[in-house]
Design a protein around this motif. Structure first.
Motif, PDB file in Angstrom:
ATOM      1  N   ALA A  73       0.818  -1.335   0.062  1.00  0.00           N
ATOM      2  CA  ALA A  73       0.067  -0.080  -0.168  1.00  0.00           C
ATOM      3  C   ALA A  73       0.842   1.216  -0.077  1.00  0.00           C
ATOM      4  CB  ALA A  73      -0.954  -0.060   1.081  1.00  0.00           C
ATOM      5  N   ALA A  74       2.083   1.095   0.811  1.00  0.00           N
ATOM      6  CA  ALA A  74       3.055   2.226   0.623  1.00  0.00           C
ATOM      7  C   ALA A  74       3.403   2.730  -0.882  1.00  0.00           C
ATOM      8  CB  ALA A  74       4.128   2.121   1.599  1.00  0.00           C
ATOM      9  N   ASP A  75       3.746   1.539  -1.709  1.00  0.00           N
ATOM     10  CA  ASP A  75       4.162   1.876  -2.913  1.00  0.00           C
ATOM     11  C   ASP A  75       3.035   2.450  -3.805  1.00  0.00           C
ATOM     12  OD1 ASP A  75       6.557   0.367  -2.766  1.00  0.00           O
ATOM     13  OD2 ASP A  75       6.032  -1.533  -3.169  1.00  0.00           O
ATOM     14  N   VAL A  76       1.866   2.151  -3.681  1.00  0.00           N
ATOM     15  CA  VAL A  76       0.848   2.809  -4.315  1.00  0.00           C
ATOM     16  C   VAL A  76       0.607   3.912  -3.912  1.00  0.00           C
ATOM     17  CG1 VAL A  76      -1.548   2.465  -4.937  1.00  0.00           C
ATOM     18  CG2 VAL A  76      -0.097   0.378  -4.716  1.00  0.00           C
ATOM     19  N   THR A  77       0.499   4.293  -2.464  1.00  0.00           N
ATOM     20  CA  THR A  77       0.247   5.594  -1.907  1.00  0.00           C
ATOM     21  C   THR A  77       1.434   6.651  -2.475  1.00  0.00           C
ATOM     22  OG1 THR A  77      -0.995   4.588  -0.010  1.00  0.00           O
ATOM     23  CG2 THR A  77       0.131   6.808   0.036  1.00  0.00           C
ATOM     24  N   GLY A  78       2.478   6.268  -2.402  1.00  0.00           N
ATOM     25  CA  GLY A  78       3.510   7.081  -3.017  1.00  0.00           C
ATOM     26  C   GLY A  78       3.370   7.712  -4.361  1.00  0.00           C
ATOM     27  N   VAL A  79       2.811   6.673  -5.339  1.00  0.00           N
ATOM     28  CA  VAL A  79       2.528   7.272  -6.726  1.00  0.00           C
ATOM     29  C   VAL A  79       1.280   8.280  -6.525  1.00  0.00           C
ATOM     30  CG1 VAL A  79       1.913   6.286  -9.000  1.00  0.00           C
ATOM     31  CG2 VAL A  79       3.679   5.175  -7.531  1.00  0.00           C
ATOM     32  N   ALA A  80       0.412   7.438  -6.029  1.00  0.00           N
ATOM     33  CA  ALA A  80      -0.985   8.285  -5.978  1.00  0.00           C
ATOM     34  C   ALA A  80      -0.843   9.758  -5.505  1.00  0.00           C
ATOM     35  CB  ALA A  80      -2.066   7.619  -5.021  1.00  0.00           C
ATOM     36  N   THR A  81       0.113   9.889  -4.322  1.00  0.00           N
ATOM     37  CA  THR A  81       0.331  11.196  -3.617  1.00  0.00           C
ATOM     38  C   THR A  81       1.296  12.290  -4.662  1.00  0.00           C
ATOM     39  OG1 THR A  81       1.920  10.354  -2.502  1.00  0.00           O
ATOM     40  CG2 THR A  81      -0.364  10.489  -1.623  1.00  0.00           C
ATOM     41  N   PHE A  82       2.125  11.590  -5.546  1.00  0.00           N
ATOM     42  CA  PHE A  82       3.024  12.363  -6.440  1.00  0.00           C
ATOM     43  C   PHE A  82       2.283  13.165  -7.332  1.00  0.00           C
ATOM     44  CE2 PHE A  82       5.910  12.599 -10.123  1.00  0.00           C
ATOM     45  CZ  PHE A  82       7.115  13.378  -9.324  1.00  0.00           C
ATOM     46  N   TYR A  83       1.387  12.383  -8.075  1.00  0.00           N
ATOM     47  CA  TYR A  83       0.774  13.077  -9.600  1.00  0.00           C
ATOM     48  C   TYR A  83      -0.647  13.883  -8.852  1.00  0.00           C
ATOM     49  CZ  TYR A  83       3.900  10.037 -12.178  1.00  0.00           C
ATOM     50  OH  TYR A  83       4.989   9.525 -12.652  1.00  0.00           O
ATOM     51  N   SER A  84      -0.738  15.036  -9.453  1.00  0.00           N
ATOM     52  CA  SER A  84      -1.910  15.566  -9.040  1.00  0.00           C
ATOM     53  C   SER A  84      -3.036  15.421  -9.608  1.00  0.00           C
ATOM     54  CB  SER A  84      -1.564  17.300  -9.327  1.00  0.00           C
ATOM     55  OG  SER A  84      -1.559  17.561 -10.542  1.00  0.00           O
ATOM     56  N   MET A  85      -3.251  14.640 -10.516  1.00  0.00           N
ATOM     57  CA  MET A  85      -4.353  14.329 -11.375  1.00  0.00           C
ATOM     58  C   MET A  85      -5.112  13.082 -10.435  1.00  0.00           C
ATOM     59  SD  MET A  85      -3.453  13.764 -15.257  1.00  0.00           S
ATOM     60  CE  MET A  85      -5.174  13.549 -15.964  1.00  0.00           C
ATOM     61  N   TYR A  86      -4.614  12.716  -9.531  1.00  0.00           N
ATOM     62  CA  TYR A  86      -5.272  11.767  -8.491  1.00  0.00           C
ATOM     63  C   TYR A  86      -5.813  12.325  -7.451  1.00  0.00           C
ATOM     64  CZ  TYR A  86      -3.002   8.351 -11.529  1.00  0.00           C
ATOM     65  OH  TYR A  86      -2.569   7.704 -12.548  1.00  0.00           O
ATOM     66  N   ARG A  87      -7.056  12.464  -7.094  1.00  0.00           N
ATOM     67  CA  ARG A  87      -7.548  13.258  -5.885  1.00  0.00           C
ATOM     68  C   ARG A  87      -7.601  12.320  -4.711  1.00  0.00           C
ATOM     69  NH1 ARG A  87     -12.951  16.402  -8.510  1.00  0.00           N
ATOM     70  NH2 ARG A  87     -14.114  14.310  -8.180  1.00  0.00           N
ATOM     71  N   ARG A  88      -7.458  12.811  -3.668  1.00  0.00           N
ATOM     72  CA  ARG A  88      -7.247  12.212  -2.330  1.00  0.00           C
ATOM     73  C   ARG A  88      -8.540  12.154  -1.441  1.00  0.00           C
ATOM     74  NH1 ARG A  88      -2.698  10.170  -0.913  1.00  0.00           N
ATOM     75  NH2 ARG A  88      -4.295   8.572   0.234  1.00  0.00           N
ATOM     76  N   GLU A  89      -9.265  13.116  -1.810  1.00  0.00           N
ATOM     77  CA  GLU A  89     -10.661  13.520  -1.401  1.00  0.00           C
ATOM     78  C   GLU A  89     -11.759  13.454  -2.378  1.00  0.00           C
ATOM     79  OE1 GLU A  89     -10.731  16.926   1.165  1.00  0.00           O
ATOM     80  OE2 GLU A  89      -9.217  15.901   2.568  1.00  0.00           O
TER      81      GLU A  89
END
Length: 240
Positions: A73-89
């Protein structure tokens, strides 16, 4: 440890998707993964896939991607938080991004952003109460030749003014069609995310419309051809 020196409670696992949703997403995920010689390369489109499901990359979506690709999950989270096109909310059906980088700001981007914040009654990354529009200032939309630029679900609206920006968001909130300067009629954020995951575009006019360069974008090419008549042909312009 907490600030008081007490041990932190163990992290709770993310809730899984319902069985029917999981089965549907797994079928789509396997199709995406099959396109790549190395499964890890499918992570970016898989993140768009789970974003299409919930409107953002949730903890459940991160766990799903990790499980499908054999990652942490840490690997995926690192990518998801790097790119601004992925929303966290979770956000609105239409993500309105106002460029406030140097050129757009000078040409009116700051005024447009301030106008929309006041008109919609939300701040940066805020969503209107009806869930239709999320507003965000963007550092650069890579369309300086059409400054000031607004993007809605990653589609360009060129040479925007405060008045035209207000009219645009009013159309979106009223459920009326809005056609970008260089693209097909808008679809929702979730539908856009599914297209970015690599699935067919639901818009009937998407095949014939595209983001080809318009007149300002091609000035440099025409100048270059004036110095070198044997240079590359000028692309066909497509403008809405």
């Amino acid at each position: 440890m907490t600030d008081l020196g007490m041990p932190r409670p163990p992290a709770q696992p993310a809730p899984g998707y319902p069985a029917d949703v999981r089965a549907r997403l797994e079928a789509d995920a396997r199709e995406i993964i099959g396109r790549y010689p190395q499964s890890r390369s499918a992570l970016l489109p898989l993140l768009h896939l789970v974003q299409a499901e919930e409107g953002y990359v949730s903890p459940s979506g991160i766990e799903f991607c990790a499980d499908m690709l054999g990652l942490s999950a840490a690997d995926v989270t690192g990518v998801a938080t790097f790119y601004s096109m992925y929303r966290r909310e979770n956000g609105g059906d239409f993500h309105v991004g106002v460029c406030t980088n140097t050129l757009c700001a000078v040409m009116g981007g700051d005024e447009i952003f301030a106008t929309l914040k006041d008109h919609l009654g939300v701040g940066n990354k805020g969503t209107t109460p009806d869930g239709s529009v999320t507003l965000e200032h963007i550092e650069c939309n890579a369309a300086c030749d059409y400054a000031p630029v607004v993007m809605v679900n990653w589609e360009f609206f060129d040479n925007v003014t405060p008045a035209s920006a207000r009219e645009l968001v009013d159309r979106l909130r009223a459920g009326r069609p809005a056609t970008p300067s260089r693209g097909a009629t808008l679809c929702t954020f979730r539908e856009t995310a599914r297209v970015l995951a690599g699935f067919p575009d639901p818009r009937p006019d998407a095949v014939d419309e595209g983001g080809a360069g318009g007149t300002p974008s091609l000035v440099g090419l025409r100048i270059a051809r004036g110095h070198n008549p044997d240079g590359p042909d000028e692309p066909t312009e497509k403008r809405a």
